[in-house]
Design an enzyme around this catalytic site. Structure first.
Site, PDB file in Angstrom:
ATOM      1  N   HIS A 236       0.844  -1.201   0.000  1.00  0.00           N
ATOM      2  CA  HIS A 236       0.000   0.000   0.000  1.00  0.00           C
ATOM      3  C   HIS A 236       0.875   1.245   0.000  1.00  0.00           C
ATOM      4  CE1 HIS A 236       0.729  -0.511   4.299  1.00  0.00           C
ATOM      5  NE2 HIS A 236       0.173   0.664   4.574  1.00  0.00           N
TER       6      HIS A 236
ATOM      7  N   HIS B  20       1.390   3.930   1.873  1.00  0.00           N
ATOM      8  CA  HIS B  20       1.900   4.717   3.010  1.00  0.00           C
ATOM      9  C   HIS B  20       3.432   4.826   2.970  1.00  0.00           C
ATOM     10  CE1 HIS B  20      -1.988   4.136   5.560  1.00  0.00           C
ATOM     11  NE2 HIS B  20      -2.054   5.185   4.758  1.00  0.00           N
TER      12      HIS B  20
ATOM     13  N   ASP C 150       5.751   4.836   5.102  1.00  0.00           N
ATOM     14  CA  ASP C 150       6.610   3.906   5.855  1.00  0.00           C
ATOM     15  C   ASP C 150       6.669   2.528   5.194  1.00  0.00           C
ATOM     16  OD1 ASP C 150       3.863   3.626   6.713  1.00  0.00           O
ATOM     17  OD2 ASP C 150       4.560   2.427   8.423  1.00  0.00           O
ATOM     18  N   HIS C 151       6.018   2.375   4.056  1.00  0.00           N
ATOM     19  CA  HIS C 151       6.089   1.124   3.293  1.00  0.00           C
ATOM     20  C   HIS C 151       6.741   1.306   1.919  1.00  0.00           C
ATOM     21  CE1 HIS C 151       3.523  -1.369   6.033  1.00  0.00           C
ATOM     22  NE2 HIS C 151       3.318  -0.148   6.479  1.00  0.00           N
TER      23      HIS C 151
ATOM     24  N   HIS D 230      -7.659  -0.667   5.368  1.00  0.00           N
ATOM     25  CA  HIS D 230      -6.639   0.245   5.908  1.00  0.00           C
ATOM     26  C   HIS D 230      -6.447   1.389   4.914  1.00  0.00           C
ATOM     27  CE1 HIS D 230      -3.005   1.463   8.031  1.00  0.00           C
ATOM     28  NE2 HIS D 230      -2.300   1.340   6.922  1.00  0.00           N
TER      29      HIS D 230
ATOM     30  N   ASP E  86      -0.403  -3.714   6.272  1.00  0.00           N
ATOM     31  CA  ASP E  86      -1.089  -3.204   7.463  1.00  0.00           C
ATOM     32  C   ASP E  86      -2.566  -3.614   7.482  1.00  0.00           C
ATOM     33  OD1 ASP E  86       1.313  -2.053   8.044  1.00  0.00           O
ATOM     34  OD2 ASP E  86       0.662   0.025   7.754  1.00  0.00           O
TER      35      ASP E  86
ATOM     36  N   HIS F  95       4.162  -4.571  10.796  1.00  0.00           N
ATOM     37  CA  HIS F  95       4.615  -3.937  12.047  1.00  0.00           C
ATOM     38  C   HIS F  95       4.702  -4.946  13.186  1.00  0.00           C
ATOM     39  CE1 HIS F  95       4.209   0.393  10.899  1.00  0.00           C
ATOM     40  NE2 HIS F  95       3.291  -0.082  10.049  1.00  0.00           N
TER      41      HIS F  95
HETATM   42 ZN   LIG Z   1      -0.159   1.723   6.475  1.00  0.00          ZN
END
Ligand SMILES: [Zn+2]
Length: 265
Positions: free
Chosen positions: A62, A64, A66-67, A120, A137, A175
């Protein structure tokens, strides 16, 4: 005679506070890896150099940061295919994939099926193959992602879809949230023996600075309240917290998700 299978070799690279970037070793070329959700390039590059690995491709679940934040810097080290969901917010894709598509790395002996799992985010996908699930996530061990874009109906459906995969499937989440998630799971189901036992196992692994992951879908079906909305005690706890009778399982899911959003262990 039972069937002997060689499990996929997957290394965890830690990033930021609690992210995992997964490096999947190619069965046909174990020094070649595919990275899943490289939010930060530096720890991936360090692991590649330290272990003498070469990067063959990047999979993204996805959009985001942090990915995906490390994709550009990893591409600067050497261009590789970048495969992820069809979403304009991910600018560096070389191929966008949709539900039911296959991602086949023939030379590497790796093949994954794409599962659309909105909730998400609207375009979130998971990669499933070789008895392993890379679910970003969407599903966490003993928990699930927050509903940033999707609805409770979508997320509940996505989680049910993942839960229906074979129980021995290893679950690689984005995570390390397991210990905190288990605090919530045990607030919902204080008498869940599997969750109590898992809490002890996770505490030992975390004390030794080891990842709690991968989990398995069989374990998640036993301990994860978000996969247990149809289970009587989970419904009863959600209704007690909500102070009202709840309708279908999606209503139970939505109540649990709202309860977890405000939960402090
Ligand atoms: Zn995420």
């Amino acid at each position: 005679m039972s069937k002997i299978t060689n499990p996929l070799q997957v290394r965890a690279v830690r990033a930021f506070t609690d992210n995992y970037i997964w490096l999947i070793a190619a069965p046909t070329a174990p020094q070649t890896v595919i990275a899943v959700d490289p939010g930060d390039a530096a720890p991936v590059a360090a692991e590649l150099e330290r272990s003498g690995l070469s990067l063959a491709a990047i999979l993204l679940t996805h959009h985001h940061a942090d990915h995906i934040g490390g994709v550009a810097a990893l591409q600067a080290r050497g261009s590789v295919p970048v495969i992820g969901p069809d979403d304009a917010r991910i600018s560096l894709l070389t191929r966008s994939v949709h539900d039911g598509e296959r991602v086949d790395f023939e030379d590497l002996g790796l093949r994954f099926e794409v599962l659309a799992v909105p909730g998400h985010t609207t375009s979130h996908i998971a990669f499933w193959g070789h008895d392993a699930l890379f679910c970003g996530d969407t599903l966490f061990s003993a928990g699930c992602g927050r509903l940033f874009e999707g609805t409770a109906t979508e997320m509940n459906h996505s989680l049910q879809r993942l839960a229906a995969l074979p129980g021995h499937t290893r679950v690689y989440c984005g995570h390390e949230y397991t210990a905190a998630n288990l605090s919530f799971a045990l607030a919902v189901e204080p008498g869940n023996a599997a969750a109590l036992e898992y809490r002890d196992t996770v505490a030992l692994r975390r004390a030794a600075d080891l990842p709690s992951l991968p989990s398995s879908l069989a374990l998640e079906r036993d301990v994860n309240p978000f996969l247990r909305c149809a289970h009587g005690p989970v419904r009863a706890a959600a209704e007690q917290h909500a102070g009202a009778a709840l309708g279908d399982d999606t209503a139970v899911f939505a109540a649990l998700r709202g309860w977890k959003d405000g939960f402090r262990a």
